[in-house]
Design a protein around this motif. Structure first.
Motif, PDB file in Angstrom:
ATOM      1  N   PRO A  48       0.824  -1.217   0.000  1.00 17.88           N
ATOM      2  CA  PRO A  48       0.000   0.000   0.000  1.00 17.88           C
ATOM      3  C   PRO A  48       0.853   1.260   0.000  1.00 17.88           C
ATOM      4  O   PRO A  48       0.379   2.343  -0.327  1.00 17.88           O
ATOM      5  CB  PRO A  48      -0.824  -0.103   1.283  1.00 17.88           C
ATOM      6  CG  PRO A  48      -0.304  -1.253   2.053  1.00 17.88           C
ATOM      7  CD  PRO A  48       0.645  -2.021   1.200  1.00 17.88           C
ATOM      8  N   THR A  49       2.146   1.127   0.325  1.00 11.88           N
ATOM      9  CA  THR A  49       3.050   2.271   0.268  1.00 11.88           C
ATOM     10  C   THR A  49       3.566   2.395  -1.151  1.00 11.88           C
ATOM     11  O   THR A  49       4.363   1.580  -1.612  1.00 11.88           O
ATOM     12  CB  THR A  49       4.249   2.073   1.222  1.00 11.88           C
ATOM     13  OG1 THR A  49       3.738   1.681   2.476  1.00 11.88           O
ATOM     14  CG2 THR A  49       5.087   3.321   1.345  1.00 11.88           C
ATOM     15  N   CYS A  50       3.094   3.424  -1.882  1.00 16.40           N
ATOM     16  CA  CYS A  50       3.406   3.500  -3.307  1.00 16.40           C
ATOM     17  C   CYS A  50       4.895   3.635  -3.579  1.00 16.40           C
ATOM     18  O   CYS A  50       5.390   3.205  -4.606  1.00 16.40           O
ATOM     19  CB  CYS A  50       2.664   4.662  -3.950  1.00 16.40           C
ATOM     20  SG  CYS A  50       0.895   4.407  -3.901  1.00 16.40           S
ATOM     21  N   GLU A  51       5.659   4.217  -2.626  1.00 14.76           N
ATOM     22  CA  GLU A  51       7.087   4.427  -2.855  1.00 14.76           C
ATOM     23  C   GLU A  51       7.888   3.146  -2.687  1.00 14.76           C
ATOM     24  O   GLU A  51       9.052   3.090  -3.048  1.00 14.76           O
ATOM     25  CB  GLU A  51       7.660   5.473  -1.893  1.00 14.76           C
ATOM     26  CG  GLU A  51       7.144   6.892  -2.123  1.00 14.76           C
ATOM     27  CD  GLU A  51       5.762   7.088  -1.519  1.00 14.76           C
ATOM     28  OE1 GLU A  51       5.347   6.236  -0.701  1.00 14.76           O
ATOM     29  OE2 GLU A  51       5.077   8.057  -1.899  1.00 14.76           O
ATOM     30  N   ALA A  52       7.269   2.091  -2.121  1.00 13.87           N
ATOM     31  CA  ALA A  52       8.029   0.868  -1.856  1.00 13.87           C
ATOM     32  C   ALA A  52       8.553   0.286  -3.162  1.00 13.87           C
ATOM     33  O   ALA A  52       7.831   0.180  -4.147  1.00 13.87           O
ATOM     34  CB  ALA A  52       7.139  -0.149  -1.152  1.00 13.87           C
TER      35      ALA A  52
END
Ligand SMILES: Cc1cc2nc3c(=O)[nH]c(=O)nc-3n(C[C@H](O)[C@H](O)[C@H](O)COP(=O)(O)O)c2cc1C
Length: 203
Positions: A48-52
């Motif tokens: 859910p963390t787009c930067e991951a």
């Protein structure tokens, strides 16, 4: 193995190893035929963390699939754990990046199949396999399930369906593939390889 041999791409996602064990059994079935090899590939998890950003090489299991792995395959076996009666998001995420292959018709007339693992016996194996078939049809692939000439389809007390191989992992994910599940996955791989070789000439 030389890269010139046609290959069956076995593309799967597996969190706890059950779908991966199925993938390896399907690969053994593919490689029981001569003149064709199995290429095992996985996909990174989604977050859910787009930067991951996933590491380029996974810590264990097969390496991540590229679009070229899919573009040049002779056949495709798609494997996913069942998640709420459907395929897992990481695999769907990868499929959603395949538009350029769809535009170019890269997968048309190639045989394909699907396999899944669940924690409960009636937890959605068939619905998962049927929904995994849909994007393959959009790509023009020729879907191959498992015929009842594989007689363990009649006698299995756990996984194994005419829509594709399946596996019951149990609530604690500690149930290994039983003999029927192993044999059916092997048969699915072997049949897919045979169809790949037959259709290669027809394309
Ligand atoms: C979010 C989520 C949803 C799941 N949904 C189902 C389900 O609908 N039916 C079922 O029987 N198991 C369900 N499971 C269990 C997995 O399908 C099962 O543990 C499977 O064997 C995992 O495969 P893997 O070892 O390859 O990761 C779910 C698991 C997760 C994490």
């Amino acid at each position: 193995m030389p890269d010139t041999l046609p290959y069956v791409l076995i593309l799967y996602y597996s969190r706890q190893g059950a779908t991966r064990a199925m993938a390896e059994q399907i690969a053994a079935g593919v490689e029981s035929r001569s003149g064709i090899v199995a290429r095992l590939r996985t996909v990174p998890p989604v977050s859910p963390t787009c930067e991951a950003v996933a590491p380029e090489i996974p810590a264990e299991g097969a390496v991540y699939a590229s679009l070229d792995d899919l573009r040049h395959c002779a056949a495709l076996a798609l494997g996913s754990p069942t998640r709420f009666g459907n395929m897992a998001a990481p695999l769907k995420h990868f499929i959603d990046t395949t538009s350029e292959l769809w535009v170019g018709g890269a997968l048309i007339d190639k045989p394909a199949t699907a396999f899944t693992s669940t924690s409960s016996l009636h937890g959605g194996q068939e619905s998962t396999l049927i929904t995994m078939l849909l994007p393959l049809l959009h790509h023009g692939m020729v879907y191959a399930g498992l015929p009842y000439s594989e007689t363990e389809l009649y006698t299995t007390t756990a996984g194994g369906t005419p829509y594709g191989a399946s596996h019951l992992a149990g609530q604690r994910s500690d149930r290994p593939l039983d003999e029927a599940e192993r044999n059916l996955a092997f048969a699915q791989g072997r049949r897919l390889a045979r169809l790949a070789q037959a259709l290669e000439g027809a394309r």
